[in-house]
Write a protein that holds these residues in place. Structure first.
Motif, PDB file in Angstrom:
ATOM      1  N   TYR A 152      -3.246   6.642  -9.726  1.00 16.17           N
ATOM      2  CA  TYR A 152      -5.036   7.147  -9.366  1.00 16.17           C
ATOM      3  C   TYR A 152      -5.469   8.554  -9.669  1.00 16.17           C
ATOM      4  CZ  TYR A 152      -1.986   8.725  -5.459  1.00 16.17           C
ATOM      5  OH  TYR A 152      -0.809   8.562  -4.507  1.00 16.17           O
ATOM      6  N   SER A 153      -6.336   8.997  -9.152  1.00 19.38           N
ATOM      7  CA  SER A 153      -6.929  10.129  -9.231  1.00 19.38           C
ATOM      8  C   SER A 153      -7.178  10.151  -8.275  1.00 19.38           C
ATOM      9  CB  SER A 153      -7.858   9.643  -9.970  1.00 19.38           C
ATOM     10  OG  SER A 153      -8.690  10.848 -10.050  1.00 19.38           O
ATOM     11  N   THR A 154      -7.104  12.416  -7.792  1.00 19.38           N
ATOM     12  CA  THR A 154      -6.813  12.500  -6.600  1.00 19.38           C
ATOM     13  C   THR A 154      -7.846  13.906  -5.895  1.00 19.38           C
ATOM     14  OG1 THR A 154      -4.458  13.810  -6.798  1.00 19.38           O
ATOM     15  CG2 THR A 154      -4.152  11.755  -5.517  1.00 19.38           C
ATOM     16  N   SER A 155      -7.992  14.069  -7.523  1.00 21.30           N
ATOM     17  CA  SER A 155      -9.241  15.631  -7.195  1.00 21.30           C
ATOM     18  C   SER A 155      -9.499  15.109  -9.233  1.00 21.30           C
ATOM     19  CB  SER A 155      -8.334  16.583  -6.539  1.00 21.30           C
ATOM     20  OG  SER A 155      -6.845  16.446  -8.296  1.00 21.30           O
ATOM     21  N   THR A 186      -5.084  -3.555  -7.618  1.00 22.02           N
ATOM     22  CA  THR A 186      -5.029  -4.438  -6.286  1.00 22.02           C
ATOM     23  C   THR A 186      -3.575  -4.310  -5.465  1.00 22.02           C
ATOM     24  OG1 THR A 186      -6.338  -6.237  -7.053  1.00 22.02           O
ATOM     25  CG2 THR A 186      -5.092  -6.919  -5.248  1.00 22.02           C
ATOM     26  N   LEU A 187      -3.520  -4.164  -4.728  1.00 18.99           N
ATOM     27  CA  LEU A 187      -1.613  -4.206  -4.053  1.00 18.99           C
ATOM     28  C   LEU A 187      -1.355  -5.270  -2.874  1.00 18.99           C
ATOM     29  CD1 LEU A 187      -1.267  -0.153  -4.518  1.00 18.99           C
ATOM     30  CD2 LEU A 187      -0.554  -1.537  -6.335  1.00 18.99           C
ATOM     31  N   ALA A 219       3.068   4.837  -6.362  1.00 18.76           N
ATOM     32  CA  ALA A 219       4.233   4.027  -6.033  1.00 18.76           C
ATOM     33  C   ALA A 219       5.445   2.992  -6.354  1.00 18.76           C
ATOM     34  CB  ALA A 219       4.265   4.283  -3.923  1.00 18.76           C
ATOM     35  N   PRO A 220       6.126   2.678  -6.317  1.00 18.63           N
ATOM     36  CA  PRO A 220       6.750   1.308  -6.844  1.00 18.63           C
ATOM     37  C   PRO A 220       7.220   0.372  -5.847  1.00 18.63           C
ATOM     38  CG  PRO A 220       8.383   2.779  -6.661  1.00 18.63           C
ATOM     39  CD  PRO A 220       7.170   4.145  -6.374  1.00 18.63           C
ATOM     40  N   ARG A 221       7.929  -0.333  -5.736  1.00 23.50           N
ATOM     41  CA  ARG A 221       7.457  -1.566  -4.823  1.00 23.50           C
ATOM     42  C   ARG A 221       8.904  -0.197  -3.983  1.00 23.50           C
ATOM     43  NH1 ARG A 221      11.006  -5.272  -6.868  1.00 23.50           N
ATOM     44  NH2 ARG A 221       9.175  -7.258  -7.128  1.00 23.50           N
ATOM     45  N   GLN A 222       8.765  -0.661  -2.516  1.00 23.79           N
ATOM     46  CA  GLN A 222       9.193  -0.126  -1.398  1.00 23.79           C
ATOM     47  C   GLN A 222       9.681  -0.768  -0.418  1.00 23.79           C
ATOM     48  OE1 GLN A 222       6.606   3.364  -0.356  1.00 23.79           O
ATOM     49  NE2 GLN A 222       7.391   4.622  -1.525  1.00 23.79           N
ATOM     50  N   VAL A 223      10.747  -0.302  -0.122  1.00 22.96           N
ATOM     51  CA  VAL A 223      11.597  -1.370   1.741  1.00 22.96           C
ATOM     52  C   VAL A 223      11.944  -0.550   2.589  1.00 22.96           C
ATOM     53  CG1 VAL A 223      12.886  -3.183   2.073  1.00 22.96           C
ATOM     54  CG2 VAL A 223      11.950  -3.465  -0.262  1.00 22.96           C
ATOM     55  N   ASN A 230       3.801  -3.103  -1.747  1.00 23.44           N
ATOM     56  CA  ASN A 230       3.689  -2.870  -3.543  1.00 23.44           C
ATOM     57  C   ASN A 230       4.791  -3.770  -3.937  1.00 23.44           C
ATOM     58  OD1 ASN A 230       3.192  -2.694  -5.942  1.00 23.44           O
ATOM     59  ND2 ASN A 230       4.088  -0.882  -6.319  1.00 23.44           N
ATOM     60  N   LEU A 231       4.064  -5.202  -2.954  1.00 25.95           N
ATOM     61  CA  LEU A 231       5.746  -6.237  -2.941  1.00 25.95           C
ATOM     62  C   LEU A 231       5.643  -7.322  -4.951  1.00 25.95           C
ATOM     63  CD1 LEU A 231       6.667  -8.627  -1.025  1.00 25.95           C
ATOM     64  CD2 LEU A 231       5.335 -10.087  -1.902  1.00 25.95           C
TER      65      LEU A 231
END
Length: 152
Positions: free
Chosen positions: A129-132, A96-97, A140-144, A121-122
């Motif tokens: 996660y899986s993409t294929s 949960t993000l 991704a870590p927290r991004q501002v 990603n507060l």
């Protein structure tokens, strides 16, 4: 997979409600049953990799009545556990993000300017996660981000 049958069936529900003139809520949920059907016998009936069974999002947008031009928003998204391979021997857990941000629109001289801030990603949650098939990626870590838009 060169030949075979994959079955995706499910239900998606989305909604939008204006609770007040200044407050909007958006929500959505998807339930998806995804499985291998006619293919290699060892994986028939297995869950298709990179496909969570359940996903949901809830978002809130608010215009702050006390400050003209100011709006705030937040959303929480849930992505269920995902199988990483067709044999279903490895799984990444659900995550949960939470994201949040705001915007302020004002007039400077003869032009409108909108200032925005967004935090993804507060909680700075670490996740995979899986993409294929047989593929993992780190989330991704927290991004501002901060930006300004000038309307001429």
């Amino acid at each position: 997979m060169q030949a075979g049958e994959l079955r995706y069936q499910g239900l998606e529900v989305n909604g939008h409600a204006d609770l007040q003139r200044w407050l909007t809520v958006n929500a959505g949920a998807t339930w998806l049953d995804a499985e291998y059907r006619a293919t290699t016998p060892a994986i028939v009936g297995n869950r298709i990799e990179s496909t969570p069974r359940f996903q949901a999002v809830l978002g809130v947008n608010a215009k702050v009545p006390q400050v003209a031009g100011l709006s705030l928003h937040a959303d929480a998204s849930y992505v269920g556990a995902q199988k990483v391979n067709s044999a279903n021997t490895f799984e990444v857990p659900a995550v949960t993000l939470v994201n949040a941000g705001g915007a302020y629109r004002t007039r400077i001289r003869d032009h409108y300017v909108t200032f925005r801030v967004q935090v993804n990603n507060l909680a700075n949650r670490a996740y995979w996660y899986s993409t294929s098939s047989n593929t993992l990626q780190i989330g991704a870590p927290r991004q501002v981000s901060v930006n300004a838009r000038f309307d001429y």
